[in-house]
Design a protein around this motif. Structure first.
Motif, PDB file in Angstrom:
ATOM      1  N   ALA A 150       0.832  -1.204   0.000  1.00 43.02           N
ATOM      2  CA  ALA A 150       0.000   0.000   0.000  1.00 43.02           C
ATOM      3  C   ALA A 150       0.870   1.258   0.000  1.00 43.02           C
ATOM      4  O   ALA A 150       0.566   2.242  -0.692  1.00 43.02           O
ATOM      5  N   LEU A 151       1.961   1.235   0.741  1.00 36.85           N
ATOM      6  CA  LEU A 151       2.882   2.371   0.768  1.00 36.85           C
ATOM      7  C   LEU A 151       3.539   2.579  -0.595  1.00 36.85           C
ATOM      8  O   LEU A 151       3.691   3.716  -1.057  1.00 36.85           O
ATOM      9  N   ARG A 152       3.904   1.487  -1.249  1.00 36.81           N
ATOM     10  CA  ARG A 152       4.506   1.574  -2.591  1.00 36.81           C
ATOM     11  C   ARG A 152       3.532   2.228  -3.556  1.00 36.81           C
ATOM     12  O   ARG A 152       3.891   3.123  -4.321  1.00 36.81           O
ATOM     13  N   GLN A 153       2.276   1.803  -3.510  1.00 34.96           N
ATOM     14  CA  GLN A 153       1.258   2.380  -4.389  1.00 34.96           C
ATOM     15  C   GLN A 153       1.077   3.865  -4.102  1.00 34.96           C
ATOM     16  O   GLN A 153       0.949   4.679  -5.019  1.00 34.96           O
ATOM     17  N   HIS A 154       1.078   4.221  -2.834  1.00 38.58           N
ATOM     18  CA  HIS A 154       0.937   5.625  -2.435  1.00 38.58           C
ATOM     19  C   HIS A 154       2.101   6.445  -2.986  1.00 38.58           C
ATOM     20  O   HIS A 154       1.891   7.539  -3.532  1.00 38.58           O
ATOM     21  N   CYS A 155       3.316   5.913  -2.871  1.00 39.18           N
ATOM     22  CA  CYS A 155       4.496   6.614  -3.388  1.00 39.18           C
ATOM     23  C   CYS A 155       4.415   6.775  -4.901  1.00 39.18           C
ATOM     24  O   CYS A 155       4.731   7.843  -5.435  1.00 39.18           O
ATOM     25  N   GLU A 156       3.988   5.744  -5.591  1.00 38.92           N
ATOM     26  CA  GLU A 156       3.848   5.827  -7.046  1.00 38.92           C
ATOM     27  C   GLU A 156       2.823   6.882  -7.442  1.00 38.92           C
ATOM     28  O   GLU A 156       3.037   7.639  -8.391  1.00 38.92           O
ATOM     29  N   THR A 157       1.731   6.953  -6.700  1.00 40.50           N
ATOM     30  CA  THR A 157       0.701   7.961  -6.973  1.00 40.50           C
ATOM     31  C   THR A 157       1.258   9.362  -6.754  1.00 40.50           C
ATOM     32  O   THR A 157       1.048  10.261  -7.582  1.00 40.50           O
ATOM     33  N   LYS A 158       1.959   9.548  -5.641  1.00 44.29           N
ATOM     34  CA  LYS A 158       2.546  10.855  -5.350  1.00 44.29           C
ATOM     35  C   LYS A 158       3.546  11.254  -6.427  1.00 44.29           C
ATOM     36  O   LYS A 158       3.594  12.417  -6.843  1.00 44.29           O
ATOM     37  N   LEU A 159       4.364  10.309  -6.898  1.00 40.55           N
ATOM     38  CA  LEU A 159       5.335  10.608  -7.951  1.00 40.55           C
ATOM     39  C   LEU A 159       4.639  10.974  -9.258  1.00 40.55           C
ATOM     40  O   LEU A 159       5.061  11.895  -9.958  1.00 40.55           O
ATOM     41  N   SER A 160       3.583  10.261  -9.591  1.00 42.08           N
ATOM     42  CA  SER A 160       2.823  10.567 -10.807  1.00 42.08           C
ATOM     43  C   SER A 160       2.215  11.960 -10.728  1.00 42.08           C
ATOM     44  O   SER A 160       2.228  12.715 -11.717  1.00 42.08           O
ATOM     45  N   GLU A 161       1.679  12.309  -9.570  1.00 43.68           N
ATOM     46  CA  GLU A 161       1.109  13.638  -9.385  1.00 43.68           C
ATOM     47  C   GLU A 161       2.176  14.717  -9.528  1.00 43.68           C
ATOM     48  O   GLU A 161       1.953  15.741 -10.180  1.00 43.68           O
ATOM     49  N   ALA A 162       3.339  14.477  -8.952  1.00 42.64           N
ATOM     50  CA  ALA A 162       4.436  15.442  -9.044  1.00 42.64           C
ATOM     51  C   ALA A 162       4.902  15.586 -10.492  1.00 42.64           C
ATOM     52  O   ALA A 162       5.162  16.706 -10.964  1.00 42.64           O
TER      53      ALA A 162
END
Length: 84
Positions: free
Chosen positions: A51-63
């Protein structure tokens, strides 16, 4: 894991910044690599890590989207300026 726990875990993760989530993910990876956890604890850690990995990927995509928008605006502004 029950639905209530899953929702609570997801809510908790959503509140984390990219840096906080990445730091926690790194701790989980070190713990799993150490091989000292009980099976149930390792599975729960793995689930949270996913879940943390997915959250990080989402944050990176948003950035990345934000940076692309800034670059696009900057390029449009440069294109619109008259040449001297």
């Amino acid at each position: 894991m029950t639905d209530r726990k899953t929702c609570a875990m997801a809510d908790n993760i959503e509140a984390l910044s990219f840096e906080e989530a990445l730091s926690e993910l790194e701790k989980i990876v070190r713990g799993l690599e150490g091989g000292q956890m009980k099976l149930e604890e390792a599975i729960a850690s793995y689930e949270r890590g996913a879940a943390l990995r997915q959250h990080c990927e989402t944050k990176l995509s948003e950035a990345e989207a934000r940076v692309q928008a800034i670059v696009q605006k900057a390029n449009e502004a440069l294109d619109m300026k008259p040449l001297d």
